[in-house]
Design a protein around this motif. Structure first.
Motif, short mmCIF file in Angstrom:
data_model
loop_
_atom_site.label_atom_id
_atom_site.label_comp_id
_atom_site.label_asym_id
_atom_site.label_seq_id
_atom_site.Cartn_x
_atom_site.Cartn_y
_atom_site.Cartn_z
N ARG A 160 -58.75 0.80 15.10
CA ARG A 160 -57.80 0.09 14.23
C ARG A 160 -58.58 -0.68 13.18
NH1 ARG A 160 -56.14 -5.32 14.44
NH2 ARG A 160 -54.34 -5.75 13.09
N ALA A 195 -57.90 -3.23 9.83
CA ALA A 195 -56.93 -4.03 9.09
C ALA A 195 -57.66 -4.91 8.09
CB ALA A 195 -56.08 -4.88 10.04
N ASP A 227 -53.28 -1.71 7.44
CA ASP A 227 -53.46 -1.83 8.89
C ASP A 227 -53.30 -0.43 9.46
OD1 ASP A 227 -53.44 -2.34 11.61
OD2 ASP A 227 -52.38 -4.25 11.40
N THR A 228 -54.41 0.25 9.70
CA THR A 228 -54.41 1.66 10.08
C THR A 228 -55.00 1.84 11.47
OG1 THR A 228 -54.71 2.29 7.76
CG2 THR A 228 -55.20 3.96 9.43
N THR A 229 -54.32 2.66 12.29
CA THR A 229 -54.81 2.99 13.62
C THR A 229 -55.06 4.49 13.69
OG1 THR A 229 -53.65 1.15 14.67
CG2 THR A 229 -54.31 2.99 16.09
N GLU A 248 -60.02 -7.28 10.35
CA GLU A 248 -60.01 -7.05 11.79
C GLU A 248 -60.44 -5.61 12.06
OE1 GLU A 248 -56.13 -7.94 13.24
OE2 GLU A 248 -56.30 -10.12 12.93
N TRP A 254 -57.71 5.38 5.26
CA TRP A 254 -57.21 4.18 5.94
C TRP A 254 -56.98 3.08 4.90
CZ3 TRP A 254 -60.81 0.32 5.13
CH2 TRP A 254 -62.12 0.74 4.88
#
Length: 657
Positions: free
Chosen positions: A50, A52, A65-67, A113, A657
């Motif tokens: 993840r 962010a 915010d990419t997972t 993050e 992302w």
């Protein structure tokens, strides 16, 4: 009992011709292992990444915010150039390695993050990074019952049984703790080697990680991403789990350091011995020459020894000086006693003639005021004598003259004592004058004899020669014959044990390698041909990870001489060969995670790239591996892989992302 069944300590003791107790003592001193324990499983699998933060610039600026989920097997990251596919590998590296390898600074500034869920040697772990201005400001590694329990938490959660393994308050602390955690969890030992036989270099998880994240084809190192310290060969041996590989590295390093220190000490002692011996030999030669010069001088007159005359003259000169000093002191004493006698005579006259003088007599003759210590001036004394006023307080002297006879008698006695003292001082002075005259005459006589001696011209040379002989004899007395060089028996035995340990472990590693490397060579050659190196006939890899490549016609050259595309394909073949041979022989080897950035960019043609990708997919499935690659070729990926989560593709022209 076969040689392999004989305990290692016994084999080393036999090779060193020492006792087992001595071997244990030496290995214990250096904390070296005497047993081989199989490595624990080193499986490493990533599940979720993840990312962010806030993107700046012209391409889709704003919060993100990419997972990204990662299944087992081969997964391809597909995007246009400069759209973030390589940075995904770098962000995974940031978490697993503790520091990214080559992440662009601009990309780092975007991230706030960063989370990664993985399974490390069977333990679910979650890496949680808080990042400000491209630097880690807080880092956590969490663990839970399973990897799914970590997917939605960034902090410890007792309700879900999610607990922290490490906490870090900055980038350095996070990197240090991650490396220690991964080394311990994957049962890896630091790779230690000696540097110029004077110090050690220690390499940890960052060096091992080079066998997971394959370097670009342009790099010339076969395994890992560092060329120094023989690390490629050590990675090869560790990932093949050769039983003595880790111990051999440590024992050999200890031997190199101890043997190097002993050689330097012996060299220093030999230099000191040679210098001291040369110094003594030089003094002996100088002494022999000085004695020869002394013997060459004509002998002195035996009836009138110049040296004896010189010594007598020196003695008399000292005696004259002492007598002169004594006479001068006695002359001062005589003068003081004469002055004292004259003062007493005058005082007697004053007492006899003056009542006031008698009254003052018992006050003696003060030299200074008893209160302020100021000297009494002469005019005050004259005033006291002539006008009968006290020289101290200037008051008139009055009183009764009741006992003039007693005062006069006392003054007469003081005068008599002063005369006796003067007489004694004069007699002592006369005696000293007589002794001084006698010594002076004796000195003059000796000096006259010395001046008249026939050999007096040679006296300075003889004295100089004698002085040189005496000086060199003294120097030789403080330079004893240097002792021979004696080896420290304990040091010699320690070096012998470490050397024997190195030889035994080397033989053991070589024997184990001979059984495995043939299989490794066959796998590498087979994979190399399947990856598009059609002219490849065979390869030969040794324990130093030097790979000889043999092509059509028997022409051979080493790995570093191959083209970048061939180096990349051979490097991938080596890692997969290690994995396959490890599975076949039932040994713990490579962690089973492989990341490759843009293999097609390294002179890999479409047909070769298709074959390479297909083989990677097949090998990953057969050997339960996880392989992550990046590419810009969407058609290639969709032709080889099923779109069931194994393809992570960004829309055309958009970031991943």
């Amino acid at each position: 009992m076969t040689n392999a069944e004989t305990p290692l300590e016994a084999r080393i003791a036999a090779a060193a011709d020492e006792t087992v107790e001595k071997v244990r003592d030496v290995f214990g001193t250096y904390a070296l292992p005497l047993t081989h324990t199989p490595a624990r499983p080193r499986g490493l699998r990533v599940h979720r990444l993840r990312i962010a933060g806030v993107r700046t610039g012209s391409l889709e600026p704003g919060p993100f915010d990419t997972t990204l989920p990662f299944p087992a097997g081969l997964t391809a990251l597909v995007a246009s150039n400069l759209k973030g596919k390589t940075s995904v590998l770098e962000l995974i590296t940031w978490c697993l390695r503790g520091t990214p390898r080559d992440l662009q600074s601009g990309v780092r500034q975007w991230i706030r993050e960063l989370d990664l869920d993985a399974v490390v040697a069977g333990q679910p772990v979650g890496f949680r990074l808080d990042i400000t201005d491209g630097e880690v400001v807080s880092g956590l590694i969490l663990t839970g019952p399973d990897v799914r329990s970590l997917s939605s938490v960034r902090r410890p959660d007792s309700a879900r049984d999610v607990t922290p393994l490490i906490r870090a308050g900055g980038a350095d602390s996070f990197a240090e703790q991650v490396q220690a955690f991964m080394m311990g969890r994957l049962d890896l030992q630091p790779l230690v080697n000696s540097h110029n036989e004077t110090s050690t270099q220690t390499h940890g998880w960052s060096s091992y990680y080079g066998a997971i994240y394959v370097p670009a084809g342009g790099d010339k190192v076969l395994l890992g991403d560092q060329t120094f310290g023989g690390l490629a060969g050590r990675l090869l041996q560790v990932f093949l789990d050769l039983p003595a590989a880790a111990a051999l590295t440590r024992v050999k390093t200890a031997y190199d350091l101890r043997d190097g220190a002993a050689k330097r000490r012996r060299s220093s002692e030999e230099s000191a011995y040679s210098a001291r011996k040369a110094e003594r030999e030089q003094v002996e030669a100088d002494l022999a020459a000085a004695r020869g010069r002394l013997r060459a001088l004509p002998p002195l007159d035996e009836q009138e020894s110049l040296s004896e005359l010189a010594a007598e003259a020196a003695r008399l000169a000292r005696a004259v000086a002492d007598a002169q000093e004594t006479w001068e002191e006695l002359m001062r004493v005589h003068r003081r006693s004469r002055g004292h006698r004259q003062r007493e005579e005058k005082r007697l006259n004053d007492v006899a003639e003056s009542v006031t003088a008698r009254l003052l007599f018992h006050g003696l003759d003060p030299k200074a005021c008893p209160r302020c210590d100021q000297a009494i001036a002469e005019d005050r004394r004259l005033e006291e004598r002539d006008n009968h006023s006290c020289a101290v307080c200037a008051r008139p002297v009055t009183g009764d003259d009741d006992s003039p006879e007693e005062v006069t008698a006392e003054a007469q006695q003081r005068l008599a004592d002063a005369k006796d003292a003067e007489t004694g001082a004069r007699e002592a002075l006369e005696k000293a004058e007589s002794e001084l005259a006698r010594l002076t005459a004796a000195l003059e006589a000796v000096e006259e004899r010395l001046r008249g001696a026939q050999s007096v011209a040679l006296l300075p040379q003889r004295l100089t020669a004698q002085e040189a002989v005496l000086r060199l004899e003294g120097a030789l007395s403080v330079l004893p014959e240097p002792p021979g060089i004696v080896d420290d028996p304990d040091e010699s035995r320690t070096i012998k044990v470490l050397k024997a340990g190195t030889e035994v472990l080397e033989a053991e590693t070589k024997a184990a390698a001979s059984r495995l490397f043939q299989d490794v060579n066959n796998e590498i050659a087979q994979l190399g041909r399947r990856f598009g190196i059609t002219s490849l006939e065979a390869v030969e890899i040794n324990r130093a990870a030097r790979l000889k490549v043999i092509k059509d016609g028997g022409v051979s050259d080493y790995f570093s001489k191959q083209s970048p595309g061939e180096r990349l394909r051979l490097r991938i073949a080596v890692v997969i060969a290690l994995l396959r041979v490890g599975v076949a022989h039932g040994i713990s080897t490579h962690p089973g995670l492989l990341m490759i950035d843009s293999p097609k960019a390294e002179e890999v043609q479409d047909l070769d790239a298709h074959t390479l990708l297909q083989e990677l997919a097949t090998l990953a499935e057969e050997n339960h591996l996880q392989v992550l690659i990046t590419t810009v070729d969407s058609d290639l990926v969709h032709d080889v892989l099923n779109d069931d989560g194994h393809i992570i593709e960004a829309p055309e022209g958009r970031p991943m992302w």
